[in-house]
Write a protein that holds these residues in place. Structure first.
Motif, PDB file in Angstrom:
ATOM      1  N   ASP A 147     -24.452  34.583 -22.897  1.00 30.33           N
ATOM      2  CA  ASP A 147     -22.996  34.750 -22.880  1.00 30.33           C
ATOM      3  C   ASP A 147     -22.388  33.383 -22.596  1.00 30.33           C
ATOM      4  OD1 ASP A 147     -20.770  37.206 -21.384  1.00 30.33           O
ATOM      5  OD2 ASP A 147     -20.362  35.392 -22.510  1.00 30.33           O
ATOM      6  N   ASN A 148     -22.043  32.639 -23.665  1.00 32.59           N
ATOM      7  CA  ASN A 148     -21.559  31.269 -23.503  1.00 32.59           C
ATOM      8  C   ASN A 148     -20.247  31.221 -22.726  1.00 32.59           C
ATOM      9  OD1 ASN A 148     -23.419  29.379 -24.996  1.00 32.59           O
ATOM     10  ND2 ASN A 148     -23.100  30.959 -26.547  1.00 32.59           N
ATOM     11  N   TYR A 149     -19.420  32.224 -22.912  1.00 36.26           N
ATOM     12  CA  TYR A 149     -18.169  32.274 -22.143  1.00 36.26           C
ATOM     13  C   TYR A 149     -18.490  32.385 -20.652  1.00 36.26           C
ATOM     14  CZ  TYR A 149     -13.581  33.868 -20.531  1.00 36.26           C
ATOM     15  OH  TYR A 149     -12.401  33.991 -19.865  1.00 36.26           O
ATOM     16  N   VAL A 204     -17.691  30.187 -17.202  1.00 39.63           N
ATOM     17  CA  VAL A 204     -17.119  30.800 -16.003  1.00 39.63           C
ATOM     18  C   VAL A 204     -17.980  30.503 -14.780  1.00 39.63           C
ATOM     19  CG1 VAL A 204     -16.549  33.014 -14.917  1.00 39.63           C
ATOM     20  CG2 VAL A 204     -15.931  32.592 -17.302  1.00 39.63           C
ATOM     21  N   ASP A 205     -19.323  30.673 -14.940  1.00 37.55           N
ATOM     22  CA  ASP A 205     -20.229  30.431 -13.811  1.00 37.55           C
ATOM     23  C   ASP A 205     -20.151  28.985 -13.324  1.00 37.55           C
ATOM     24  OD1 ASP A 205     -22.893  32.630 -15.018  1.00 37.55           O
ATOM     25  OD2 ASP A 205     -21.004  33.046 -13.967  1.00 37.55           O
ATOM     26  N   ALA A 206     -20.055  28.056 -14.279  1.00 36.16           N
ATOM     27  CA  ALA A 206     -19.988  26.643 -13.899  1.00 36.16           C
ATOM     28  C   ALA A 206     -18.706  26.352 -13.121  1.00 36.16           C
ATOM     29  CB  ALA A 206     -20.055  25.765 -15.150  1.00 36.16           C
ATOM     30  N   ALA A 207     -17.586  26.915 -13.585  1.00 34.49           N
ATOM     31  CA  ALA A 207     -16.305  26.678 -12.901  1.00 34.49           C
ATOM     32  C   ALA A 207     -16.309  27.307 -11.505  1.00 34.49           C
ATOM     33  CB  ALA A 207     -15.166  27.225 -13.747  1.00 34.49           C
ATOM     34  N   ASN A 208     -16.801  28.547 -11.413  1.00 33.73           N
ATOM     35  CA  ASN A 208     -16.842  29.216 -10.112  1.00 33.73           C
ATOM     36  C   ASN A 208     -17.738  28.469  -9.124  1.00 33.73           C
ATOM     37  OD1 ASN A 208     -15.045  31.264 -10.772  1.00 33.73           O
ATOM     38  ND2 ASN A 208     -16.663  32.581 -11.590  1.00 33.73           N
ATOM     39  N   TYR A 209     -18.856  27.941  -9.627  1.00 32.78           N
ATOM     40  CA  TYR A 209     -19.773  27.213  -8.744  1.00 32.78           C
ATOM     41  C   TYR A 209     -19.077  25.962  -8.187  1.00 32.78           C
ATOM     42  CZ  TYR A 209     -23.779  24.523  -7.112  1.00 32.78           C
ATOM     43  OH  TYR A 209     -24.638  23.803  -6.346  1.00 32.78           O
ATOM     44  N   LEU A 210     -18.392  25.211  -9.054  1.00 30.40           N
ATOM     45  CA  LEU A 210     -17.711  24.010  -8.582  1.00 30.40           C
ATOM     46  C   LEU A 210     -16.580  24.365  -7.621  1.00 30.40           C
ATOM     47  CD1 LEU A 210     -17.503  21.892 -11.872  1.00 30.40           C
ATOM     48  CD2 LEU A 210     -19.038  21.569  -9.929  1.00 30.40           C
ATOM     49  N   ALA A 211     -15.892  25.489  -7.921  1.00 30.27           N
ATOM     50  CA  ALA A 211     -14.783  25.901  -7.044  1.00 30.27           C
ATOM     51  C   ALA A 211     -15.288  26.274  -5.647  1.00 30.27           C
ATOM     52  CB  ALA A 211     -14.036  27.074  -7.665  1.00 30.27           C
ATOM     53  N   SER A 212     -16.526  26.760  -5.583  1.00 35.68           N
ATOM     54  CA  SER A 212     -17.073  27.188  -4.289  1.00 35.68           C
ATOM     55  C   SER A 212     -17.511  26.022  -3.404  1.00 35.68           C
ATOM     56  CB  SER A 212     -18.269  28.122  -4.518  1.00 35.68           C
ATOM     57  OG  SER A 212     -19.354  27.405  -5.072  1.00 35.68           O
ATOM     58  N   LEU A 233     -21.155  19.973 -29.609  1.00 37.54           N
ATOM     59  CA  LEU A 233     -20.763  19.604 -30.967  1.00 37.54           C
ATOM     60  C   LEU A 233     -19.590  20.442 -31.447  1.00 37.54           C
ATOM     61  CD1 LEU A 233     -21.445  17.904 -33.499  1.00 37.54           C
ATOM     62  CD2 LEU A 233     -22.916  19.791 -34.219  1.00 37.54           C
ATOM     63  N   SER A 234     -18.566  19.785 -31.962  1.00 38.25           N
ATOM     64  CA  SER A 234     -17.399  20.488 -32.500  1.00 38.25           C
ATOM     65  C   SER A 234     -17.811  21.363 -33.674  1.00 38.25           C
ATOM     66  CB  SER A 234     -16.356  19.466 -32.953  1.00 38.25           C
ATOM     67  OG  SER A 234     -15.276  20.117 -33.570  1.00 38.25           O
ATOM     68  N   GLY A 235     -17.334  22.583 -33.693  1.00 38.46           N
ATOM     69  CA  GLY A 235     -17.667  23.512 -34.783  1.00 38.46           C
ATOM     70  C   GLY A 235     -18.761  24.488 -34.434  1.00 38.46           C
ATOM     71  N   SER A 236     -19.488  24.268 -33.304  1.00 42.02           N
ATOM     72  CA  SER A 236     -20.514  25.211 -32.881  1.00 42.02           C
ATOM     73  C   SER A 236     -19.911  26.193 -31.882  1.00 42.02           C
ATOM     74  CB  SER A 236     -21.716  24.473 -32.277  1.00 42.02           C
ATOM     75  OG  SER A 236     -21.350  23.846 -31.085  1.00 42.02           O
ATOM     76  N   SER A 237     -20.279  27.466 -32.039  1.00 39.25           N
ATOM     77  CA  SER A 237     -19.674  28.503 -31.199  1.00 39.25           C
ATOM     78  C   SER A 237     -20.022  28.342 -29.713  1.00 39.25           C
ATOM     79  CB  SER A 237     -20.095  29.884 -31.712  1.00 39.25           C
ATOM     80  OG  SER A 237     -21.496  30.027 -31.686  1.00 39.25           O
ATOM     81  N   PRO A 238     -21.246  27.903 -29.307  1.00 42.67           N
ATOM     82  CA  PRO A 238     -21.503  27.735 -27.869  1.00 42.67           C
ATOM     83  C   PRO A 238     -20.544  26.740 -27.222  1.00 42.67           C
ATOM     84  CG  PRO A 238     -23.565  27.764 -29.066  1.00 42.67           C
ATOM     85  CD  PRO A 238     -22.485  27.709 -30.076  1.00 42.67           C
ATOM     86  N   ALA A 239     -20.281  25.622 -27.929  1.00 42.33           N
ATOM     87  CA  ALA A 239     -19.378  24.616 -27.355  1.00 42.33           C
ATOM     88  C   ALA A 239     -17.988  25.193 -27.160  1.00 42.33           C
ATOM     89  CB  ALA A 239     -19.326  23.390 -28.266  1.00 42.33           C
ATOM     90  N   LEU A 240     -17.505  25.922 -28.150  1.00 37.06           N
ATOM     91  CA  LEU A 240     -16.157  26.491 -28.062  1.00 37.06           C
ATOM     92  C   LEU A 240     -16.068  27.511 -26.929  1.00 37.06           C
ATOM     93  CD1 LEU A 240     -13.296  26.864 -29.187  1.00 37.06           C
ATOM     94  CD2 LEU A 240     -14.248  28.545 -30.786  1.00 37.06           C
ATOM     95  N   GLU A 241     -17.028  28.460 -26.862  1.00 36.60           N
ATOM     96  CA  GLU A 241     -16.955  29.539 -25.883  1.00 36.60           C
ATOM     97  C   GLU A 241     -17.185  29.024 -24.452  1.00 36.60           C
ATOM     98  OE1 GLU A 241     -18.562  32.909 -29.025  1.00 36.60           O
ATOM     99  OE2 GLU A 241     -19.733  32.436 -27.262  1.00 36.60           O
ATOM    100  N   LYS A 294     -12.477  26.342 -18.899  1.00 38.61           N
ATOM    101  CA  LYS A 294     -11.074  25.991 -18.710  1.00 38.61           C
ATOM    102  C   LYS A 294     -10.274  27.168 -18.165  1.00 38.61           C
ATOM    103  CE  LYS A 294     -10.892  22.344 -22.209  1.00 38.61           C
ATOM    104  NZ  LYS A 294     -10.338  21.928 -23.508  1.00 38.61           N
ATOM    105  N   THR A 295     -10.570  28.379 -18.670  1.00 35.99           N
ATOM    106  CA  THR A 295      -9.831  29.559 -18.202  1.00 35.99           C
ATOM    107  C   THR A 295     -10.036  29.768 -16.704  1.00 35.99           C
ATOM    108  OG1 THR A 295     -10.079  30.592 -20.359  1.00 35.99           O
ATOM    109  CG2 THR A 295      -9.512  32.031 -18.531  1.00 35.99           C
TER     110      THR A 295
END
Length: 913
Positions: A135-137, A141-149, A163-171, A177-178
């Motif tokens: 679940d790339n999204y 989320v996990d990375a952001a929550n970890y840094l916030a903690s 890489l731009s255009g790949s779904s893992p990078a986008l998600e 960011k969210t």
């Protein structure tokens, strides 16, 4: 009828041999094939995925796994998928390099009925069987929550995207960011992009670290890029001040877990490869089980608290996998031994049965042979009767066919007289000095050349009839080969000059004489050269090379061109009667090359064809006359008089050419896309008086339209490169040419073609034969309607209703207006800035605005500024100077001058009124 003992013996002997061969050579067959198009194997994560797939596949003895490495290249991966589709794999697994470019080929496989499993990276659309991946999204989320903690204070974060255009990078970026936006103690100060490899982000990150101070954390979309980020920070002695978080969580020396253990990373987000899960999911599909559309793998955060545990678990799993492989290898060897022993037993049993049956049939053979002999005698008599009946029927068919061919030949002869009379009359007209009308001269030339083509075709049909009846008698005379070739060469020179084709003749022995039937050999030359000119594009090359092999009794003549060539699989068919190549879209009788081969055979020579970067025909002829019979040799003067040759070349139309009328920039321009030279000549002659006419043979129609931006386009359907429907569709979808009226001119008059023409965006569909009066009036009507729209727009330039336009024009005008309004207060905003923001050139912007609204771009910008100023003078309390600067004028004086020039009043007088 009984089978003879010999046949029985042969059959059992064959069975025995097959059983023995099977016992010696064990062939392993697989029930299913799984194909995997991997994006690339340059990193440990991808190699780990492949390894887990192989181990999981080894558990299924009836499954073959094919892994193709795309080397992180989109074109390579598309070819890999095409190869797997051609192999008709039972399940196709794809890890896309990029989402959008790979989507069409994935949908192609899915539409052919092949189950498609997308892993790791998604494609656009839903045309696949299932998706498997982390679940790339949630990773973001996990990375952001970890840094916030980690802290309650506000911290600066740099994000390194994949890489731009790949779904893992986008998600991953969206999830990160969210979540960051929801935490007040984190702020993303910069996002940079990489291509998943460490080197790709070092320069851009180094620049960021120089520009932004006190960065607290760096989050990269995989462990390779975060390691590269750590190395950049270490060079700047910042690696102990910044916390690094990556994604993948692989074991191994360079894996994320080891980096956490070595205190290089604060944490890494475990992103499972899912290789073994992909094979399990593929097996469910093969077994007919229902599988979910989306299959997400669980992720987790690995930091100093659980890194050692994860490391030990991965090592244990890896050891278990290696044990499984060893066990599988032992099982395979045991199966091979068992299979070999089984086959030996089958062989012995087969030999025993063969011996018993042979003994039994040897007793019965005497009686059976007599019975079979009698049956064969009866059958032979029956065959003899049938053969006599077939012979009588064949004679009747031959007589009937001969009558039809004789009628056809006679009819062809009857055609020659009226065509000859037409040619004579036309020649008389062309010599008549009283005819001064250029148009009439050109139309007479058109009649003349097409009549000659018809006469030449009839002559070829009659030659074909003679060849079929073997009525040709060779009349060879001693001829200087270079002089003969040069005479034919000169007849084609003007056509080569007209089309800018490099046309050359070379000879290493200009005094060489050979015995030729000049009439037949001229027809061979004509067919080969006319084919070369037919299929060679303008600015191409055609050459004739005469090579005398001084050490042998042969001379070779090479006709080489740079045309479209001949498919390799069709080279053996080009000399067959009525054959046409699959890449030949030119009208042709299909007998010219057949006749050429027959004429060369009469000379006891050979003709060969090769195709590489064009076509090359090689004639091989004997020197001397020892190969000819005495009745095949005649004595003629060694001159080559073109009047003696029965075939005249096909390019005499130059005698009717008149000086072209120069294009006038003030006239409307027309682009004619048509590959028929006579029709082009006819239309150009008719339209040149009123319009500026440009011509394309279809090979560069789109490019010419984009370069010229004509006022109207006339396009044929059957063209050498793209069809007229495709060209019309491309131009109507291109912002630069979408406004141009298009007329489809074609011989296709069925309902489906008419609908297809309208669907492609054509404004008018005319079928051949057409009335020029209707075409001319249609052109005028289309231009008139376009001019009415222009008049409306010119008089309402400040308040344009885009609903009058098509979708692309609406989007274009709206975008132009928005960009101008967004930069209204910028006095330095220019036409170049507007073109740059629209991603088109300045000249293309000028032509587009001129074609749609007949206005100058700079005037259009100025008018919008002045209309806005007019509103501000009416409705606001701003001073005149403030309004001048607010609407982008460099000074109040320039504003007043411009305002008075448009509204005949100064800004002050306008406000007072």
């Amino acid at each position: 009828m009984k089978t003879r003992p010999f046949h029985i013996f042969f059959r059992f002997f064959s069975i025995s041999i097959l059983l023995f061969s099977f016992s010696c050579n064990k062939t392993e067959t697989k029930d299913y094939t799984i194909g995997f198009a991997q994006t690339g194997v340059n990193d440990e994560w991808r190699r780990a995925m492949n390894q887990s797939m192989k181990i999981q596949t080894s558990l299924y003895s009836n499954v073959e796994l094919i892994i193709l490495d795309g080397e992180d290249n989109i074109e390579n991966q598309i070819q890999d998928i095409e190869e797997l589709i051609a192999k008709n794999v039972d399940v196709l697994i794809v890890s896309p390099v990029k989402s959008q470019p790979i989507t069409p080929i994935v949908e192609k496989a899915f539409n052919k009925g092949i189950p498609v499993l997308i892993v790791d990276r998604k494609t656009e659309g839903q045309n696949y069987t299932a998706y498997l991946g982390g679940d790339n999204y949630q990773v973001g989320v996990d990375a952001a929550n970890y840094l916030a903690s980690l802290s309650n204070e506000r911290k600066k974060v740099v994000e390194i995207r994949g890489l731009s255009g790949s779904s893992p990078a986008l998600e991953r970026s969206i999830g990160f960011k969210t979540t960051i936006e929801k935490n007040d103690n984190l702020e993303i100060v910069k996002s940079i992009e990489g291509n998943w490899e460490s080197y790709s982000i070092k320069d851009s990150l180094s620049k960021v670290l120089n520009e932004i101070k006190d960065i607290d954390y760096v989050f990269a979309h995989n462990d390779r890029m975060v390691l590269g980020a750590w190395e950049v920070a270490k060079e700047k002695n910042l690696h102990n001040k910044i916390g690094f978080v990556g994604v993948d969580g692989l074991p191994g020396e360079n894996g994320g877990i080891k980096l956490v253990q070595d205190n290089v990373l604060l944490a890494t987000i475990l992103y499972p490869t899912g290789g073994d899960e992909a094979i399990r999911l593929a097996m469910k599909i093969l077994n007919g089980e229902s599988v979910p559309k989306n299959n997400l793998l669980e992720t987790t955060v690995i930091d100093f608290r659980n890194a050692d545990i994860m490391w030990n678990q991965f090592n244990k799993i890896n050891q278990q996998q290696q044990d499984i492989l060893k066990q599988q290898s032992t099982i395979d060897k045991q199966e091979e031994t068992y299979s070999s022993q089984t086959n030996i037993l089958k062989l012995l049993l087969g030999l025993l049965i063969t011996s018993i049956l042979l003994g039994a049939y040897s007793i019965y053979s005497g009686y059976n042979i007599k019975k079979q002999k009698r049956a064969l005698e009866l059958q032979n008599k029956k065959i003899t009767i049938q053969r006599n009946q077939i012979k009588k029927i064949a004679e009747k068919v031959k007589i009937s066919n001969e009558a039809k061919v004789n009628f056809f030949t006679g009819l062809s002869h009857e055609f020659k007289t009226p065509i000859t009379l037409i040619l004579s009359s036309v020649e008389s007209l062309s010599d008549n000095k009283l005819i001064r009308d250029n148009k009439l001269v050109q139309e007479v030339g058109l009649i003349y050349n097409n009549s000659k083509r018809l006469l030449r075709l009839i002559n070829q049909l009659l030659d074909f009839r003679k060849i079929e009846d073997r009525k040709f008698v060779l009349k060879a005379s001693e001829t200087n080969l270079f002089d003969f070739t040069n005479t034919v060469f000169k007849d084609f020179e003007r056509e080569a000059q007209k089309r800018n084709i490099s046309f050359s003749i070379n000879c290493n022995n200009k005094s060489l004489k050979v015995y030729l039937d000049r009439n037949l050999m001229d027809k061979v030359y004509f067919n080969l050269l006319s084919n070369a000119f037919k299929f060679t594009p303008n600015n191409g090359s055609i050459s004739i090379d005469i090579k005398d092999d001084f050490e042998s009794n042969y001379v070779t003549i090479h006709f080489k061109d740079s045309g479209i060539g001949i498919p390799n699989q069709e080279l053996n068919n080009v000399f067959k009667a009525f054959y046409q190549g699959t890449n030949n879209n030119k009208s042709s009788s299909g007998i010219g090359l057949h006749l050429s081969k027959e004429f060369i055979d009469l000379h006891k020579g050979t003709i060969e064809v090769f195709s590489k970067h064009g076509a090359e025909f090689v004639l091989t002829l004997y020197k001397g006359n020892a190969h000819l019979n005495s009745d095949e040799i005649i004595y003629l003067p060694d001159v080559v008089d073109s009047a003696v040759l029965s075939f005249n070349v096909d390019y005499e139309e130059d005698i009717f050419n008149q000086d072209a009328v120069l294009n006038d920039d003030e006239r409307y321009s027309i682009l004619i896309i048509e590959d028929n030279p006579d029709l082009v000549k006819y239309l150009k002659g008719k339209l040149t008086q009123e319009y500026s006419v440009h011509v394309s043979d279809g090979s560069n129609g789109v490019e010419m339209a984009l370069g010229l931006i004509p006022d109207i386009i006339i396009c044929d359907v059957n063209l050498p490169d793209k069809t007229g429907f495709e060209i019309c569709d491309i131009l109507k979808k291109d912002l630069r040419t979408s406004h141009i009226p298009t007329v489809i001119l074609t011989a296709l008059n069925d309902k489906e073609s008419y609908i297809k023409g309208l669907e492609s965006g054509a404004d008018l569909y005319l079928t051949k034969p057409f009335s020029f009066a209707i075409l001319s009036q249609s052109i005028k009507t289309l231009i008139y309607n376009r001019e009415k729209l222009r008049y409306y727009f010119v008089n309402n330039v400040h308040n344009i209703d885009t609903s009058h336009f098509g979708p692309l024009e609406q989007e274009f005008i709206s975008k132009v207006n928005k960009i101008i309004n967004d930069n209204l207060d910028n006095s330095k905003f220019s036409v170049e800035n507007l073109a740059s923001k629209l991603n088109i050139s300045r000249i293309q912007l000028y032509r587009k605005m001129k074609a749609i609204m007949d206005v100058n771009v700079s005037d259009y910008i100025q008018n919008i500024r002045l209309e806005k100023a007019k509103i501000l003078l009416q409705d606001s309390q701003l001073t005149i100077s403030e309004i001048a600067y607010a609407t982008g004028f460099s000074s109040p004086n320039y504003f007043s001058t411009s305002f008075k020039g448009k509204f005949n009043k100064s800004p002050k007088a306008f406000r007072e009124e």
